[in-house]
Design a protein around this motif. Structure first.
Motif, PDB file in Angstrom:
ATOM      1  N   MET A 148      16.830 -18.961  25.181  1.00 23.59           N
ATOM      2  CA  MET A 148      15.575 -18.605  24.489  1.00 23.59           C
ATOM      3  C   MET A 148      14.444 -19.517  24.961  1.00 23.59           C
ATOM      4  O   MET A 148      13.329 -19.065  25.212  1.00 23.59           O
ATOM      5  CB  MET A 148      15.740 -18.734  22.969  1.00 23.59           C
ATOM      6  N   THR A 149      14.744 -20.805  25.111  1.00 20.69           N
ATOM      7  CA  THR A 149      13.717 -21.758  25.547  1.00 20.69           C
ATOM      8  C   THR A 149      13.293 -21.439  26.986  1.00 20.69           C
ATOM      9  O   THR A 149      12.097 -21.438  27.304  1.00 20.69           O
ATOM     10  CB  THR A 149      14.272 -23.200  25.449  1.00 20.69           C
ATOM     11  N   PHE A 150      14.280 -21.140  27.819  1.00 20.27           N
ATOM     12  CA  PHE A 150      13.985 -20.786  29.219  1.00 20.27           C
ATOM     13  C   PHE A 150      13.030 -19.579  29.272  1.00 20.27           C
ATOM     14  O   PHE A 150      12.031 -19.591  29.998  1.00 20.27           O
ATOM     15  CB  PHE A 150      15.307 -20.464  29.941  1.00 20.27           C
ATOM     16  N   LEU A 151      13.324 -18.555  28.474  1.00 23.03           N
ATOM     17  CA  LEU A 151      12.493 -17.338  28.492  1.00 23.03           C
ATOM     18  C   LEU A 151      11.082 -17.645  27.986  1.00 23.03           C
ATOM     19  O   LEU A 151      10.085 -17.202  28.572  1.00 23.03           O
ATOM     20  CB  LEU A 151      13.138 -16.244  27.611  1.00 23.03           C
ATOM     21  N   ALA A 152      11.020 -18.443  26.911  1.00 17.19           N
ATOM     22  CA  ALA A 152       9.711 -18.747  26.315  1.00 17.19           C
ATOM     23  C   ALA A 152       8.884 -19.613  27.267  1.00 17.19           C
ATOM     24  O   ALA A 152       7.685 -19.362  27.460  1.00 17.19           O
ATOM     25  CB  ALA A 152       9.908 -19.444  24.976  1.00 17.19           C
ATOM     26  N   GLU A 153       9.539 -20.611  27.889  1.00 17.90           N
ATOM     27  CA  GLU A 153       8.785 -21.497  28.796  1.00 17.90           C
ATOM     28  C   GLU A 153       8.255 -20.738  30.019  1.00 17.90           C
ATOM     29  O   GLU A 153       7.213 -21.085  30.555  1.00 17.90           O
ATOM     30  CB  GLU A 153       9.671 -22.666  29.245  1.00 17.90           C
ATOM     31  N   ARG A 154       8.995 -19.707  30.434  1.00 20.17           N
ATOM     32  CA  ARG A 154       8.506 -18.911  31.578  1.00 20.17           C
ATOM     33  C   ARG A 154       7.578 -17.795  31.118  1.00 20.17           C
ATOM     34  O   ARG A 154       7.205 -16.932  31.897  1.00 20.17           O
ATOM     35  CB  ARG A 154       9.672 -18.307  32.369  1.00 20.17           C
ATOM     36  N   GLU A 155       7.277 -17.781  29.852  1.00 20.71           N
ATOM     37  CA  GLU A 155       6.357 -16.791  29.264  1.00 20.71           C
ATOM     38  C   GLU A 155       6.784 -15.357  29.569  1.00 20.71           C
ATOM     39  O   GLU A 155       5.978 -14.493  29.916  1.00 20.71           O
ATOM     40  CB  GLU A 155       4.912 -17.058  29.709  1.00 20.71           C
ATOM     41  N   ILE A 156       8.096 -15.134  29.460  1.00 15.90           N
ATOM     42  CA  ILE A 156       8.619 -13.764  29.600  1.00 15.90           C
ATOM     43  C   ILE A 156       8.093 -12.949  28.422  1.00 15.90           C
ATOM     44  O   ILE A 156       8.115 -13.409  27.272  1.00 15.90           O
ATOM     45  CB  ILE A 156      10.170 -13.793  29.608  1.00 15.90           C
ATOM     46  N   THR A 157       7.604 -11.744  28.729  1.00 17.92           N
ATOM     47  CA  THR A 157       6.994 -10.918  27.676  1.00 17.92           C
ATOM     48  C   THR A 157       7.848  -9.683  27.423  1.00 17.92           C
ATOM     49  O   THR A 157       8.837  -9.446  28.118  1.00 17.92           O
ATOM     50  CB  THR A 157       5.594 -10.445  28.095  1.00 17.92           C
ATOM     51  N   ARG A 158       7.362  -8.867  26.485  1.00 14.43           N
ATOM     52  CA  ARG A 158       8.094  -7.650  26.153  1.00 14.43           C
ATOM     53  C   ARG A 158       8.110  -6.632  27.280  1.00 14.43           C
ATOM     54  O   ARG A 158       8.897  -5.695  27.250  1.00 14.43           O
ATOM     55  CB  ARG A 158       7.454  -7.007  24.931  1.00 14.43           C
ATOM     56  N   SER A 159       7.209  -6.768  28.253  1.00 13.04           N
ATOM     57  CA  SER A 159       7.265  -5.793  29.363  1.00 13.04           C
ATOM     58  C   SER A 159       8.172  -6.282  30.485  1.00 13.04           C
ATOM     59  O   SER A 159       8.305  -5.609  31.501  1.00 13.04           O
ATOM     60  CB  SER A 159       5.873  -5.452  29.901  1.00 13.04           C
ATOM     61  N   ASP A 160       8.789  -7.453  30.309  1.00  9.26           N
ATOM     62  CA  ASP A 160       9.681  -7.990  31.345  1.00  9.26           C
ATOM     63  C   ASP A 160      11.137  -7.598  31.042  1.00  9.26           C
ATOM     64  O   ASP A 160      11.404  -6.866  30.089  1.00  9.26           O
ATOM     65  CB  ASP A 160       9.493  -9.510  31.426  1.00  9.26           C
TER      66      ASP A 160
ATOM     67  N   ALA B 293      23.668 -13.248  27.137  1.00  8.61           N
ATOM     68  CA  ALA B 293      22.341 -12.830  27.621  1.00  8.61           C
ATOM     69  C   ALA B 293      21.897 -11.563  26.892  1.00  8.61           C
ATOM     70  O   ALA B 293      20.705 -11.375  26.612  1.00  8.61           O
ATOM     71  CB  ALA B 293      22.385 -12.597  29.129  1.00  8.61           C
ATOM     72  N   GLY B 294      22.862 -10.698  26.565  1.00  6.78           N
ATOM     73  CA  GLY B 294      22.536  -9.477  25.814  1.00  6.78           C
ATOM     74  C   GLY B 294      22.018  -9.815  24.425  1.00  6.78           C
ATOM     75  O   GLY B 294      21.053  -9.211  23.942  1.00  6.78           O
ATOM     76  N   PHE B 295      22.638 -10.802  23.797  1.00  7.07           N
ATOM     77  CA  PHE B 295      22.176 -11.198  22.452  1.00  7.07           C
ATOM     78  C   PHE B 295      20.794 -11.854  22.546  1.00  7.07           C
ATOM     79  O   PHE B 295      19.937 -11.642  21.682  1.00  7.07           O
ATOM     80  CB  PHE B 295      23.189 -12.143  21.792  1.00  7.07           C
ATOM     81  N   ALA B 296      20.578 -12.618  23.620  1.00  6.29           N
ATOM     82  CA  ALA B 296      19.234 -13.188  23.818  1.00  6.29           C
ATOM     83  C   ALA B 296      18.221 -12.052  23.986  1.00  6.29           C
ATOM     84  O   ALA B 296      17.129 -12.078  23.388  1.00  6.29           O
ATOM     85  CB  ALA B 296      19.233 -14.107  25.039  1.00  6.29           C
ATOM     86  N   ALA B 297      18.585 -11.020  24.769  1.00  8.16           N
ATOM     87  CA  ALA B 297      17.670  -9.879  24.963  1.00  8.16           C
ATOM     88  C   ALA B 297      17.396  -9.162  23.638  1.00  8.16           C
ATOM     89  O   ALA B 297      16.276  -8.718  23.375  1.00  8.16           O
ATOM     90  CB  ALA B 297      18.269  -8.905  25.975  1.00  8.16           C
ATOM     91  N   ALA B 298      18.426  -9.065  22.809  1.00  7.72           N
ATOM     92  CA  ALA B 298      18.280  -8.350  21.527  1.00  7.72           C
ATOM     93  C   ALA B 298      17.339  -9.082  20.573  1.00  7.72           C
ATOM     94  O   ALA B 298      16.750  -8.448  19.682  1.00  7.72           O
ATOM     95  CB  ALA B 298      19.653  -8.185  20.874  1.00  7.72           C
TER      96      ALA B 298
END
Ligand code: GLY
Length: 352
Positions: free
Chosen positions: A85-97, A111-116
């Motif tokens: 979750m921190t990795f995704l947030a720090e890279r500013e992954i958005t809902r269109s990614d 990773a699926g649970f992180a995506a969910a």
């Protein structure tokens, strides 16, 4: 390449073939316009395939970031989830990614649970690299992490946008892990496809691997389409698992998941035979096929020990435990066993 369609509320395809990791970019382009793609994998898979997948995605116009965590079920936990979750947030992954889950069942589930849950849910694709993940966990949208008090206790149903099974990945798979996937394949045959069972019984699965993965995925897809949220028919997929999970726990996981499912299936078939739900030929044929595939069919735990652990299973509902029992190869039924009778019923399976 073979394609199996999974008709869930949000439908998707499973692509099966050789060399698909090199074509990861083209595959992903089927479901997503160029965007940012976050590859989540483990250290072993990263070393084998991380670069290859990243390059293919970049060549197709995706902007890629990649992280890995240490391999193994012990890392399917809250700490790894928090890191992702921190990795995704720090890279500013958005809902269109999009997230790309590259690895076996542990990676796919985590990773699926992180995506969910990241941003209340973003798209993800599964790129399973083990036979078990190809024929089972990557299809159907079950995502989860383990808690200290039990496996898969924290999870969500979240369907992938696509599943890409590159069967070349199986060439690097250790034999024991490959056989875990074979056990689940036999399970699908026992549940609803005698022809698949025969194929596994009479040939080396590696010789027909694309065909075998596709048939397995088709069966899994049928269950998932009929019962996406696992409230009825899909529970048949627990064949061999009710007792299998207990055996895994009792052995402190020295018995692998696939080995436990193999033994659990033989016990379930013996129980079915002794309850006169099937002929004696059914447990004999299942046991012989599993043995010749190099899977175990018996464990050194008593019915009393197995019953004690099975009673703590999360599939227990009130005063019954649901078992899946074969009626013939290709047809099974579910039977609720009262907890009072459980040890006695399990003894029917343990004793040959
Ligand atoms: N692995 C069983 C299921 O997906 O329901």
């Amino acid at each position: 390449m073979k394609t199996v369609h999974v008709q869930t509320e949000k439908a998707y395809d499973v692509l099966i073939g050789s060399g698909l990791m090199e074509q990861a970019g083209e595959c992903l382009s089927r479901v997503a316009a160029p965007c940012r793609a976050a590859i989540i994998t483990d250290d072993t898979v990263d070393a084998l395939f991380g670069e290859k997948v990243q390059l293919s995605l970049q060549n197709a116009g995706f902007s890629v970031c990649r992280m890995h965590f240490e391999q193994g079920e012990k890392n399917k936990n809250l700490q790894t989830y928090a890191q992702i979750m921190t990795f995704l947030a720090e890279r500013e992954i958005t809902r269109s990614d999009i997230i790309v889950a590259l690895g076996g069942g542990v990676v796919g589930d985590t990773a699926g649970f992180a995506a969910a849950t990241y941003l209340r849910g973003i798209r993800f694709i599964q790129m399973p690299t083990t036979l078990l993940a190809m024929v089972d966990s990557s299809v159907g949208g079950k995502t989860a992490i383990d808690l200290d008090c039990g496996k898969n206790l924290c999870g969500a149903f979240w369907q992938p946008s696509l599943v890409v099974c590159d069967t070349d990945a199986l060439h690097t798979l250790p034999e024991k892990i490959y056989k875990d996937g074979l056990a689940e394949s036999f399970k699908h045959g026992v549940l609803r496809d005698e022809k698949l069972f025969e194929l596994l019984e009479n040939t080396d699965a590696r010789m027909n691997i694309n065909e075998i993965v596709a048939r397995n995925v088709q069966i899994k897809a049928e269950y998932v389409a009929q019962d996406e949220h696992d409230t009825g028919l899909r529970q048949q997929l627990n064949l061999g698992h009710t007792l299998g999970h207990a055996l895994e726990k009792l052995s402190n996981y020295a018995i692998t998941h696939g080995q436990a499912v193999a033994i659990g299936m033989v016990y379930a078939a013996r129980i079915a035979q002794k309850l006169q739900l099937c002929d004696a030929a059914v447990p004999e044929r299942i046991a012989a096929a599993l043995r010749s595939a190099g899977l175990p069919t018996q464990a050194a735990f008593s019915a009393q020990e197995i019953a004690r652990v099975a009673l703590g299973d999360k599939k227990r509902r009130g005063n019954t435990l649901r078992m899946v029992l074969p009626e013939e190869i290709g047809r099974c039924r579910m039977q609720d066993v009262p907890v009072d009778a459980l040890q006695e019923v399990i003894a029917l399976g343990v004793e040959a």
